[in-house]
Design an enzyme around this catalytic site. Structure first.
Site, short mmCIF file in Angstrom:
data_model
loop_
_atom_site.label_atom_id
_atom_site.label_comp_id
_atom_site.label_asym_id
_atom_site.label_seq_id
_atom_site.Cartn_x
_atom_site.Cartn_y
_atom_site.Cartn_z
N ASP A 16 0.85 -1.18 0.00
CA ASP A 16 0.00 0.00 0.00
C ASP A 16 0.90 1.25 0.00
OD1 ASP A 16 -2.32 1.66 0.65
OD2 ASP A 16 -1.52 1.70 2.69
N PHE A 17 0.30 2.43 -0.18
CA PHE A 17 1.10 3.67 -0.18
C PHE A 17 0.90 4.46 1.13
CE2 PHE A 17 1.80 8.17 -1.14
CZ PHE A 17 3.12 8.11 -1.56
N ASP A 18 -0.26 5.10 1.29
CA ASP A 18 -0.48 5.98 2.46
C ASP A 18 -0.51 5.16 3.75
OD1 ASP A 18 -1.20 8.81 1.43
OD2 ASP A 18 -2.33 7.45 0.13
N ASP A 193 -2.03 -0.80 5.90
CA ASP A 193 -2.33 -0.22 7.21
C ASP A 193 -3.82 0.00 7.46
OD1 ASP A 193 -2.44 1.91 5.24
OD2 ASP A 193 -2.73 3.22 6.96
MG LIG Z 1 -3.00 2.99 3.53
#
Ligand SMILES: [Mg+2]
Length: 255
Positions: A16-18, A193
């Site tokens: 994932d990124f954020d 996350d």
């Molecule tokens: Mg995320």
């Protein structure tokens, strides 16, 4: 680190990124990866069978934020509805018809006199995200708006961290992407996350059933959904900075 370093050519690393590669910030437009991460992913992509960033962000945002990663790192946006190919953002054909309804919802959200000023509207082609991180009282309005417009358009409301997204009701999500990238590999890993990452963990469950070794990594903080932490093989406390440190150790071990 040991699992990811054992057999790079047999490994698919998806993340994932954020909140995973980039610290959560108040203004989503200002989110940036931990310094050094783009080049680090690029080096890992030269050795592994697949390295992919699979995010709810638009492909164009990922391409800009991860410009230093190079062409071997696959960038998949909008939970699988968009991807970057030779520098060009491609939209899944089945999502094209949802750009109109999502754009109308974004315009209506911006024009809604009841929207608290600090609730941000992020139009994303066939989907739209409402963020209330800077507007603690904005959650009720955002969820109510999302529910109403889901009913009106057929888009579905997906909750996220201090946000809700209206997205097309298509059977494409982070899980379908991770399953495709991980199929046939010796090891498939996904790190995330948030609630939207549970679909990717579920894909790893399916891959595990067909004989692929898997690593479900939760990059967790106080806001992370408990079900993600419960489903994880590895819980990284300390957020994206700590996760980047661990990926750096994989880089050293596989160099
Ligand atoms: Mg995320």
């Amino acid at each position: 680190v040991r699992a990811l370093s054992a057999d790079p050519p047999g490994t698919a690393l998806c993340t994932d990124f954020d909140g995973t590669l980039a610290p959560i910030v108040a203004d989503p437009a200002r989110s940036r990866p931990v310094p050094g991460v783009p080049a680090l992913l690029g080096r890992l992509a030269d050795r592994m069978s697949a390295v992919a960033v699979v995010s709810g962000r638009p492909g164009a945002f990922l391409a800009a934020a991860l410009a230093g990663a190079g062409p071997r790192v696959q960038l998949v946006g909008l939970y699988g509805l968009e991807w970057v190919e030779d520098g060009t953002v491609r939209l899944a054909p089945e999502a094209v018809g949802w750009v109109g309804p999502a754009t109308a919802a974004a315009a209506a959200a911006r024009a809604d006199a009841e929207r608290p000023d600090a609730v941000e509207v992020e139009p994303k082609g066939p989907s739209v995200t409402l963020h209330w991180r800077r507007s603690p009282g904005g959650e009720a309005w955002a969820l109510g708006f999302a529910r109403a417009w889901a009913g009106r358009t057929g888009l579905v409301a997906q909750p996220g961290r201090m946000s809700v997204e209206l997205r097309p009701p298509l059977e494409i999500d982070k899980g379908t992407v991770v399953e495709r990238l991980g199929r046939g590999r010796r090891l498939a890993c996904f790190a995330g996350d948030d609630a939207g990452d549970l679909a990717a963990f579920a894909a790893l469950d399916r891959l595990a059933a067909s004989g692929t070794a898997v690593q479900r990594v939760a990059v967790a903080d106080a806001e992370s959904p408990p079900e993600l932490v419960r489903a994880a093989d590895v819980v990284v406390r300390g957020g994206p900075v700590r996760f980047a440190t661990l990926l750096g150790q994989v880089d050293v071990a596989t160099a």
